[in-house]
Design an enzyme around this catalytic site. Structure first.
Site, PDB file in Angstrom:
ATOM      1  N   ASN A   1       0.820  -1.217   0.000  1.00 16.08           N
ATOM      2  CA  ASN A   1       0.000   0.000   0.000  1.00 16.08           C
ATOM      3  C   ASN A   1       0.853   1.267   0.000  1.00 16.08           C
ATOM      4  OD1 ASN A   1      -2.063  -1.812   0.082  1.00 16.08           O
ATOM      5  ND2 ASN A   1      -2.678  -1.394   2.198  1.00 16.08           N
TER       6      ASN A   1
ATOM      7  N   THR B   1     -15.136  38.812 -31.433  1.00 15.90           N
ATOM      8  CA  THR B   1     -16.002  38.296 -30.365  1.00 15.90           C
ATOM      9  C   THR B   1     -17.175  37.651 -31.097  1.00 15.90           C
ATOM     10  OG1 THR B   1     -17.227  40.374 -30.192  1.00 15.90           O
ATOM     11  CG2 THR B   1     -15.366  40.115 -28.702  1.00 15.90           C
ATOM     12  N   HIS B   2     -17.685  36.586 -30.576  1.00 17.60           N
ATOM     13  CA  HIS B   2     -18.719  35.795 -31.274  1.00 17.60           C
ATOM     14  C   HIS B   2     -18.236  35.332 -32.649  1.00 17.60           C
ATOM     15  CE1 HIS B   2     -21.497  37.670 -28.312  1.00 17.60           C
ATOM     16  NE2 HIS B   2     -20.774  38.749 -28.568  1.00 17.60           N
TER      17      HIS B   2
ATOM     18  N   SER C   1      -4.817  14.572 -48.529  1.00 17.63           N
ATOM     19  CA  SER C   1      -5.995  13.719 -48.685  1.00 17.63           C
ATOM     20  C   SER C   1      -5.688  12.684 -49.755  1.00 17.63           C
ATOM     21  CB  SER C   1      -7.194  14.567 -49.110  1.00 17.63           C
ATOM     22  OG  SER C   1      -8.154  13.749 -49.760  1.00 17.63           O
TER      23      SER C   1
ATOM     24  N   LYS D   1      -5.788  19.144 -51.169  1.00 15.13           N
ATOM     25  CA  LYS D   1      -5.964  19.297 -49.727  1.00 15.13           C
ATOM     26  C   LYS D   1      -4.656  19.303 -48.956  1.00 15.13           C
ATOM     27  CE  LYS D   1      -9.338  19.175 -47.520  1.00 15.13           C
ATOM     28  NZ  LYS D   1     -10.367  18.143 -47.275  1.00 15.13           N
TER      29      LYS D   1
ATOM     30  N   ASN E   1      -4.311  19.253 -44.892  1.00 11.00           N
ATOM     31  CA  ASN E   1      -5.188  19.228 -43.722  1.00 11.00           C
ATOM     32  C   ASN E   1      -4.442  19.483 -42.409  1.00 11.00           C
ATOM     33  OD1 ASN E   1      -7.436  18.601 -45.312  1.00 11.00           O
ATOM     34  ND2 ASN E   1      -7.011  16.408 -45.198  1.00 11.00           N
TER      35      ASN E   1
ATOM     36  N   GLU F   1      -6.320  19.235 -35.317  1.00 11.55           N
ATOM     37  CA  GLU F   1      -7.609  18.575 -35.033  1.00 11.55           C
ATOM     38  C   GLU F   1      -7.458  17.522 -33.935  1.00 11.55           C
ATOM     39  OE1 GLU F   1      -9.921  17.964 -39.021  1.00 11.55           O
ATOM     40  OE2 GLU F   1      -7.790  18.022 -39.449  1.00 11.55           O
TER      41      GLU F   1
ATOM     42  N   TYR G   1      -6.655   2.040   2.251  1.00 12.42           N
ATOM     43  CA  TYR G   1      -6.532   1.535   0.890  1.00 12.42           C
ATOM     44  C   TYR G   1      -7.707   0.638   0.515  1.00 12.42           C
ATOM     45  CZ  TYR G   1      -4.737  -1.005  -3.167  1.00 12.42           C
ATOM     46  OH  TYR G   1      -4.588  -1.554  -4.413  1.00 12.42           O
TER      47      TYR G   1
ATOM     48  N   GLN H   1      -6.365   0.744  -7.567  1.00 19.25           N
ATOM     49  CA  GLN H   1      -5.520   0.204  -8.644  1.00 19.25           C
ATOM     50  C   GLN H   1      -5.966   0.760 -10.003  1.00 19.25           C
ATOM     51  OE1 GLN H   1      -3.883  -3.876  -8.550  1.00 19.25           O
ATOM     52  NE2 GLN H   1      -5.323  -4.304 -10.199  1.00 19.25           N
TER      53      GLN H   1
HETATM   54  N1  ARG Z   1      -1.407  -3.353  -7.506  1.00 20.07           N
HETATM   55  C1  ARG Z   1      -1.897  -2.694  -6.347  1.00 20.07           C
HETATM   56  C2  ARG Z   1      -2.382  -1.293  -6.724  1.00 20.07           C
HETATM   57  O1  ARG Z   1      -2.028  -0.822  -7.720  1.00 20.07           O
HETATM   58  C3  ARG Z   1      -0.840  -2.592  -5.312  1.00 20.07           C
HETATM   59  C4  ARG Z   1      -1.363  -2.459  -3.937  1.00 20.07           C
HETATM   60  C5  ARG Z   1      -1.980  -3.731  -3.498  1.00 20.07           C
HETATM   61  N2  ARG Z   1      -2.341  -3.673  -2.116  1.00 20.07           N
HETATM   62  C6  ARG Z   1      -3.179  -4.558  -1.586  1.00 20.07           C
HETATM   63  N3  ARG Z   1      -3.460  -4.398  -0.340  1.00 20.07           N
HETATM   64  N4  ARG Z   1      -3.694  -5.546  -2.276  1.00 20.07           N
HETATM   65  O2  ARG Z   1      -3.126  -0.679  -6.023  1.00 20.07           O
END
Ligand code: ARG
Length: 465
Positions: free
Chosen positions: A117, A162-163, A284, A290, A292, A297, A324, A329
């Protein structure tokens, strides 16, 4: 590990009798994309190992083996010699498992006083910080390209809109400098976000900190962070840094999109205000004539995915309880995609602006059409004849209608024509009816007069040097 059950995860399978279903593995694994964090993961782990040794938590010998082994893993990844495994879920476990193969038992000591974590929070923060630096660098180059254009054409006249209707004449330099201001604000937003994100989550462990006598200041410093994050729950669950990055990226993409739109309009045969270089145009396959503005874009469109990434991550994060959750993820792919597309857009826009040719004659011709100096005429009536502005506005309106009837522009009316609407008008009025006089007169701070534009370009040149 001798007691790992067949098929159960080698990293956490102790309590599991069976390995995950293939579908479980597929939804759970992030290695397909988080391998982009390899360098940050290894840098973070090397700092962590050095700290564990310095604190006497692991031996110097083990730390040395870990740190060396991690460099080997990194070079394998960088050389494309690394076999990523979905069963090992993510970059963190892939790296650690390979380290174990390379150095054996000491590899198992690396994860002391740490969790995935705080590890992923650290890796991701380092990665986003690099992207912030890249955005700042890209914006710097883009700002310089606009500044070059502004200096070259500080006094070239063009219609201001403007506009999207002709409003008043402005200078090319003034228009270019408007984007210098916008992109400079974008740059300062990234700089500001960087200061706030530059704190280290490492050592928050799973969520509550650790009983080991770690030194979070040491790892923070080794990783270039200003300080460790002050609260372990916040450290593992905060993704503000990514949200801020995406917010800054979205505003920047919006500015890129607006200038792209102007380029698309300006490069059309109907406007001919600018010519894009061959290097940044395409042809094109059916219409030979053309040329472009595809890059413009595409940049105009990129805000769709960049803002989409921002909305996606805000939506992922809202309502998550501390600390967490695996939801988090889902932060990475969005940020990776947004960052890639922002950097590409900045580079392409810098190329287009650097190569851009402004067609001075077309700009000047357009500037003097559409009664663009009508406000100058009204201002003259106020200044020279003492008319209240509302009356002057009315008189000027009548003169515009008269010119329209005669199929000419305001400077082409005769003095008699002008006097037929207001008999106190004198010859003197013709001095303010040209576009050059019009722009030269707008000397208020921030105005379009070439003298003001040159002050601004000089000030920015100085600031950027
Ligand atoms: N792959 C996980 C992520 O990106 C890593 C952390 C995982 N932690 C856990 N307690 N399973 O968040």
């Amino acid at each position: 590990m001798t007691d790992t059950k067949k098929d159960a995860n080698a990293m956490w399978g102790g309590r599991f009798a069976a390995g995950p279903d293939a579908i479980m593995e597929a939804i759970n694994a992030s290695i397909g994309y988080d391998q982009r964090l390899a360098q940050q993961d290894i840098t973070g782990s090397r700092a962590h190992a050095a700290m564990l040794a310095a604190q006497g938590i692991i031996s110097d010998k083990d730390a040395e083996a870990i740190r060396e082994g991690l460099l080997t893993v990194l070079s394998e990844i960088e050389n494309g010699d690394f076999a990523f495994s979905t069963a090992l879920e993510d970059i963190h476990m892939n790296v650690e498992a390979r380290l174990k193969e390379l150095i054996g038992e000491p590899a198992g000591r690396l994860h002391t006083a740490r969790s995935r974590n705080d590890q992923v929070a650290t890796d991701f923060r380092l990665w986003v910080r690099d992207q912030v630096d890249a955005a700042i660098e890209g914006l710097d180059a883009l700002i310089r390209a606009f500044l070059d254009q502004a200096e070259a054409g500080a006094d070239w006249v063009m219609p201001g809109f403007t506009h999207l209707q002709t409003a008043q004449p402005v200078t090319w330099g003034h228009h270019m400098m408007a984007y210098v201001e916008m992109f400079a604000r974008d740059k300062s937003r990234f700089e500001d976000a960087r200061r706030r994100m530059n704190e280290s989550p490492l050592g928050a462990a799973a969520l509550a900190g650790t009983g080991f006598d770690i030194d979070r200041h040491m790892t923070a410093e080794a990783l270039g962070f200003d300080r460790p994050m002050a609260n372990s729950l916040d450290a593992v669950s905060d993704r503000d840094h990514a949200l801020e990055f995406l917010s800054c990226a979205t505003i920047c993409a919006l500015h890129l999109s607006r200038f792209s739109e102007e380029l698309v309009i300006w490069s059309s045969a109907q406007f001919r205000f600018v010519t894009l270089s061959d290097r940044f145009s395409t042809g094109s396959s059916i219409m030979p004539q053309k040329k472009n503005p595809d890059a413009a874009e595409l940049i105009r469109a990129k805000i769709g995915r960049i803002m989409g990434a921002m909305v996606a991550l805000f939506t992922v994060m809202k309502g998550l309880p501390l600390a967490y959750s695996k939801d988090m993820q889902e932060d990475k792919e969005q940020v990776f995609d947004a960052a890639d597309n922002l950097m590409l857009s900045l580079a392409a826009m810098t190329g287009m602006v650097s190569d851009l040719t402004a067609n001075r004659d077309a700009l000047a011709a357009a500037a003097s059409s559409g009664f663009s100096t009508a406000t100058d005429l009204a201002d003259w009536l106020v200044r020279e004849l003492g008319l209240p502005f509302r009356d002057a506005h009315h008189v000027t309106g009548s003169l515009v209608a008269l010119a329209e009837d005669k199929g000419c522009d305001l400077p082409d009316l005769s003095l008699d024509d002008l006097r037929s609407v207001h008999d106190a008008i004198t010859e003197d009025v013709f001095n303010v009816l040209t576009v050059d006089a019009s722009v030269a007169s707008r000397t208020s701070y921030g105005g379009t007069a070439p003298v003001r534009v040159r002050e601004q370009t000089a000030a920015w040149r100085e600031k950027l040097s």
